[in-house]
Design an enzyme around this catalytic site. Structure first.
Site, PDB file in Angstrom:
ATOM      1  N   CYS A   2       0.480  -1.045   0.050  1.00 31.48           N
ATOM      2  CA  CYS A   2      -0.063   0.214  -0.215  1.00 31.48           C
ATOM      3  C   CYS A   2       0.481   0.966   0.153  1.00 31.48           C
ATOM      4  CB  CYS A   2      -0.847   0.269   1.546  1.00 31.48           C
ATOM      5  SG  CYS A   2      -1.560  -1.455   1.456  1.00 31.48           S
ATOM      6  N   ARG A  27       5.179   0.063  -6.973  1.00 36.73           N
ATOM      7  CA  ARG A  27       5.138  -0.923  -5.704  1.00 36.73           C
ATOM      8  C   ARG A  27       3.522  -2.206  -5.343  1.00 36.73           C
ATOM      9  NH1 ARG A  27       6.535   1.611  -1.024  1.00 36.73           N
ATOM     10  NH2 ARG A  27       5.310   1.274   0.550  1.00 36.73           N
ATOM     11  N   TRP A  74      -3.194  -2.656  -1.115  1.00 39.72           N
ATOM     12  CA  TRP A  74      -2.549  -3.921  -1.879  1.00 39.72           C
ATOM     13  C   TRP A  74      -3.568  -4.703  -0.529  1.00 39.72           C
ATOM     14  CZ3 TRP A  74      -0.209  -7.424  -4.592  1.00 39.72           C
ATOM     15  CH2 TRP A  74       0.256  -8.399  -4.417  1.00 39.72           C
ATOM     16  N   ASN A  98      -1.591   1.859   5.565  1.00 35.45           N
ATOM     17  CA  ASN A  98      -0.907   0.530   5.936  1.00 35.45           C
ATOM     18  C   ASN A  98      -0.717  -0.283   6.781  1.00 35.45           C
ATOM     19  OD1 ASN A  98      -0.547   2.209   3.009  1.00 35.45           O
ATOM     20  ND2 ASN A  98       1.510   2.737   3.158  1.00 35.45           N
ATOM     21  N   GLY A  99      -0.744  -1.243   6.899  1.00 32.11           N
ATOM     22  CA  GLY A  99      -0.460  -1.796   7.905  1.00 32.11           C
ATOM     23  C   GLY A  99      -1.597  -2.892   8.010  1.00 32.11           C
ATOM     24  N   GLU A 479      16.124 -25.226  -4.625  1.00 31.38           N
ATOM     25  CA  GLU A 479      15.545 -23.745  -4.573  1.00 31.38           C
ATOM     26  C   GLU A 479      16.454 -22.988  -5.123  1.00 31.38           C
ATOM     27  OE1 GLU A 479      13.272 -21.991  -5.551  1.00 31.38           O
ATOM     28  OE2 GLU A 479      12.914 -20.218  -4.903  1.00 31.38           O
ATOM     29  N   LYS A 483      16.851 -20.594  -8.644  1.00 28.96           N
ATOM     30  CA  LYS A 483      17.192 -19.753  -8.908  1.00 28.96           C
ATOM     31  C   LYS A 483      18.050 -18.974  -9.887  1.00 28.96           C
ATOM     32  CE  LYS A 483      14.506 -17.768  -8.053  1.00 28.96           C
ATOM     33  NZ  LYS A 483      13.598 -18.516  -6.844  1.00 28.96           N
ATOM     34  N   HIS A 502      24.927 -41.931  -6.587  1.00 25.02           N
ATOM     35  CA  HIS A 502      24.027 -41.910  -7.650  1.00 25.02           C
ATOM     36  C   HIS A 502      23.843 -41.274  -8.964  1.00 25.02           C
ATOM     37  CE1 HIS A 502      23.237 -44.876  -4.467  1.00 25.02           C
ATOM     38  NE2 HIS A 502      23.057 -44.248  -3.565  1.00 25.02           N
ATOM     39  N   LYS A 601       5.695 -14.237 -14.565  1.00 22.84           N
ATOM     40  CA  LYS A 601       6.029 -14.128 -12.791  1.00 22.84           C
ATOM     41  C   LYS A 601       4.562 -14.459 -12.636  1.00 22.84           C
ATOM     42  CE  LYS A 601       6.519 -12.166  -8.758  1.00 22.84           C
ATOM     43  NZ  LYS A 601       8.096 -13.268  -8.711  1.00 22.84           N
TER      44      LYS A 601
HETATM   45  C1  G6P Z   1       6.227 -18.918 -12.869  1.00 22.11           C
HETATM   46  C2  G6P Z   1       7.323 -18.071 -11.500  1.00 22.11           C
HETATM   47  C3  G6P Z   1       7.826 -18.817 -10.610  1.00 22.11           C
HETATM   48  C4  G6P Z   1       6.739 -19.237  -9.994  1.00 22.11           C
HETATM   49  C5  G6P Z   1       5.917 -20.074 -10.646  1.00 22.11           C
HETATM   50  C6  G6P Z   1       4.423 -20.713  -9.177  1.00 22.11           C
HETATM   51  O1  G6P Z   1       6.895 -20.262 -13.338  1.00 22.11           O
HETATM   52  O2  G6P Z   1       8.501 -17.845 -13.109  1.00 22.11           O
HETATM   53  O3  G6P Z   1       8.985 -17.605 -10.239  1.00 22.11           O
HETATM   54  O4  G6P Z   1       7.417 -20.453  -8.608  1.00 22.11           O
HETATM   55  O5  G6P Z   1       5.542 -19.468 -12.013  1.00 22.11           O
HETATM   56  O6  G6P Z   1       3.935 -19.510  -9.669  1.00 22.11           O
HETATM   57  P1  G6P Z   1       3.119 -19.095  -7.832  1.00 22.11           P
HETATM   58  O7  G6P Z   1       2.720 -17.746  -8.028  1.00 22.11           O
HETATM   59  O8  G6P Z   1       2.045 -19.851  -8.391  1.00 22.11           O
HETATM   60  O9  G6P Z   1       4.010 -19.019  -6.602  1.00 22.11           O
END
Ligand code: G6P
Length: 606
Positions: A2, A27, A74, A98-99, A479, A483, A502, A601
């Protein structure tokens, strides 16, 4: 997240507020609104969606006032719609916030009894009514009294029709900055909103409040003690500020994690009784005790968070857990027995595979709980009950802060279920006390960013990378590898450390960096053996170890330490160096960190 902006002075407030809100768009938000005061009264305009919708809804010939407050929302409590958008009004009071007001439910009951009527589902509206309830001709005093009874976090701006040249602001846990002008004064949650008009600012500290009038500002504590503040000069440009001074959103989001983890558990932990309350879980005590099996459905980083959840839930809540790729689950006629709870994890709440898997689970009779970040997203709306992770908008495509918030929530769900079966109150209390320390520990890991950057420089031109971890750190190895792949395009794989022998061991040579997560836990001795196997084949070892470790450190080419914590919460610390390593490597390679090639995204296609 927000955003707040306020202005009082001698020019048209609405246009200044709209411009200010536009500077807060980066934001992320789902609705926006303004309240304008003039001697003729108050006009409030709010709209769902983009600021341009709000702009179009304003009757520019009619809105002439020179004092006003604005907000981008938000959603946290209540869906993202016009009714829930700020400013909230209670008779002559208008408020942006906000908060989170943690005791809003109790306050709402109390205020309803004395005749207050509520229009929205928000905690903010409750605060507006509380201020109105205390108002007796002096807005500053009414705000002070109201803030004396609310619990939670706030950055607020408030106006009252009877005092049309006044804005009152206050902060506790949510930022506010005052902009000092000539005949015009400003208030905002982020300097980006006001720096077009002034570069002279005063940052409020927690527990402080400000009164803004055209002729000047006055800052006190909320309990009305005088405070002396210094005016600071802004020297940065707007672009830098939107990323909070960070080069990329991803780095900003990595560094936000002490705060976002705290936001995820804030108001949800009952440390004294070792228990957890999650408002969105609409299961009664009987249902909570009779969960026989949990299926976690997710994709990508959310799937990795789910894998961490599997370790936590099985060990501490003693419930069998399966973590499924949503895309596989939806097509393979899964078996759903009575007593099955599906946890549907998605940052965006819009991933199509996850959404369809959830629909399939519902069709088969599973109880479905959505764990999402985006309020009002499809998964949040369609799941029977849900928990928001409260990580705030995540703009970098590669997920970072959402992951640690998801893990935090899975930890809380584990304690909630555990306390209804095997977990003692004492153990629950210990786990929650430790969680409260986690934000500071995360900060200690973040403080090593420059050292991690030096390591990144050494490996930026490699083409392969192996990540190893055991137990709860195995999903962290996955993970970490994801990344690196996502943003640097280096081929990387994560394995349970013992699986190395293995197959992947065949790949180890001096060109193969191996990142080993080797924190002090039950499998530590075993992992020392795995590291020796890499060393014997001249692999390069980057180890993530607990502070004070020597055995693994001696075998490693590079060492990154994390503070000691309970094994239960370790993933919240061990993932941070891997996020930073991937980030710095990608930057050295000159890649577009925030928008890596081919990735989206939110993946709303199959
Ligand atoms: C896309 C993004 C990933 C994300 C995945 C699941 O592949 O690039 O970064 O982890 O979707 O997204 P979600 O919004 O369901 O967590």
């Amino acid at each position: 997240m927000c955003g707040i902006v306020g202005v009082v002075g001698n020019s048209n407030a609405a246009s200044i507020l709209i411009e200010g809100l536009k500077h807060l768009e980066y934001r992320g938000y789902d609705s926006a609104g303004i309240a304008i005061l003039s001697p003729d009264g108050q006009q409030i305009v709010k709209e769902k969606g983009k600021i341009r919708n709000l702009e179009a809804a304003i009757d520019w010939d009619a809105v002439k006032g020179t004092c006003g407050i604005g907000h981008t929302r938000w959603a946290t409590h209540g869906a993202p719609n016009q009714l829930n958008a700020h400013p909230h009004q209670a008779d002559k009071v208008a408020l942006v916030h906000n908060g989170i007001i943690e005791n809003h439910t109790a306050l709402k009951v109390q205020l309803s009894k004395s005749g207050h009527k509520f229009l929205s589902d928000t905690d903010t509206e409750v605060l507006a009514h509380l201020i109105e309830d205390f108002y007796d001709g002096d807005l500053v005093h009414a705000v002070q009294l109201a803030l004396g009874v609310v619990e939670g976090a706030f950055g607020i701006a408030v106006t009252h029709v009877d005092e049309p040249d006044l804005i009152v602001g206050a902060r506790k846990g949510s930022p506010l900055v005052v902009g000092v002008g000539e005949g015009m004064n400003y208030l905002a949650s982020d300097v980006a909103a006001i720096m077009e008009h002034t570069r002279q600012v005063i940052y409020l500290d927690d527990g402080e409040m400000v009164t803004l009038r055209p002729e000047g500002i006055n800052i006190t504590t909320i309990s009305n003690e005088e405070v002396k503040k210094e005016i600071q000069e802004i020297t940065w440009d707007l672009g830098q500020i939107q990323k909070g001074g960070y080069e990329h959103f991803m780095l900003k989001e990595i560094f936000e994690q002490p705060q976002t983890i705290r936001d995820s558990f804030r108001g949800r932990i009952l440390t004294d009784s070792g228990d957890v309350k999650l408002g969105g879980i609409e299961l009664n005590e009987w249902e909570l005790r009779n969960i026989r099996r949990i299926v976690i459905l997710a994709c990508g980083t959310s799937w990795h968070a789910g894998l961490v959840g599997e370790y936590l839930l099985e060990e501490y809540a003693r419930v069998p857990v399966e973590v499924e790729y949503a895309s596989e689950f939806r097509y393979r006629s899964p078996i759903i027995e009575p007593g099955t709870l599906c946890l549907v994890m998605s940052q965006s709440g819009e991933t199509l595979d996850t959404l369809e898997a959830m629909r399939e689970a519902k069709r088969k009779g599973a109880k479905v709980l959505g764990i999402t970040n985006v309020v009002g997203s499809t998964i949040a709306r369609e799941s029977e009950c849900g928990v928001y992770i409260h990580a705030g908008p995540e703009i970098g495509v590669a997920s970072t802060k959402a992951f640690t918030s998801q893990v935090t929530i899975l930890g809380l769900i584990t304690i909630l279920l555990g306390r209804r079966s095997h977990l003692s109150a004492e153990r629950g209390t210990e786990m929650l006390q430790e969680l409260e320390k986690l934000p500071a520990l995360v900060q200690k890991v973040l403080d090593q960013s420059d050292a991690i950057k030096e390591i990144a420089k050494v490996y930026a031109n490699h083409t392969n990378c192996l990540y190893l971890g055991r137990g709860v750190n195995f999903p962290i190895a996955l993970e970490g590898a994801l990344k690196l792949k996502e943003i640097s395009y280096i081929h990387a794989e994560g394995y349970p450390a013992a699986e190395m022998k293995h197959g992947p061991i065949a790949l180890i040579d001096p060109q193969m960096p191996v990142i080993v997560i080797a924190t002090r836990d039950g499998s530590y001795e075993k992992i020392v053996g795995n590291v020796q196997e890499v060393r014997a084949r001249d692999g390069k070892i980057i180890s993530i170890v607990t502070e004070g470790d020597t055995a693994i450190a001696e075998l490693s080419d590079h060492v990154i330490t994390i503070p000691a914590t309970m094994n239960f919460w370790t993933p919240l610390l061990s993932v941070i160096p891997l996020q930073l390593l991937a980030y710095h490597i990608a930057v050295f390679r000159g890649e577009d960190v925030d928008q890596p090639r081919n990735l989206a995204k939110a993946v709303t296609v199959e």
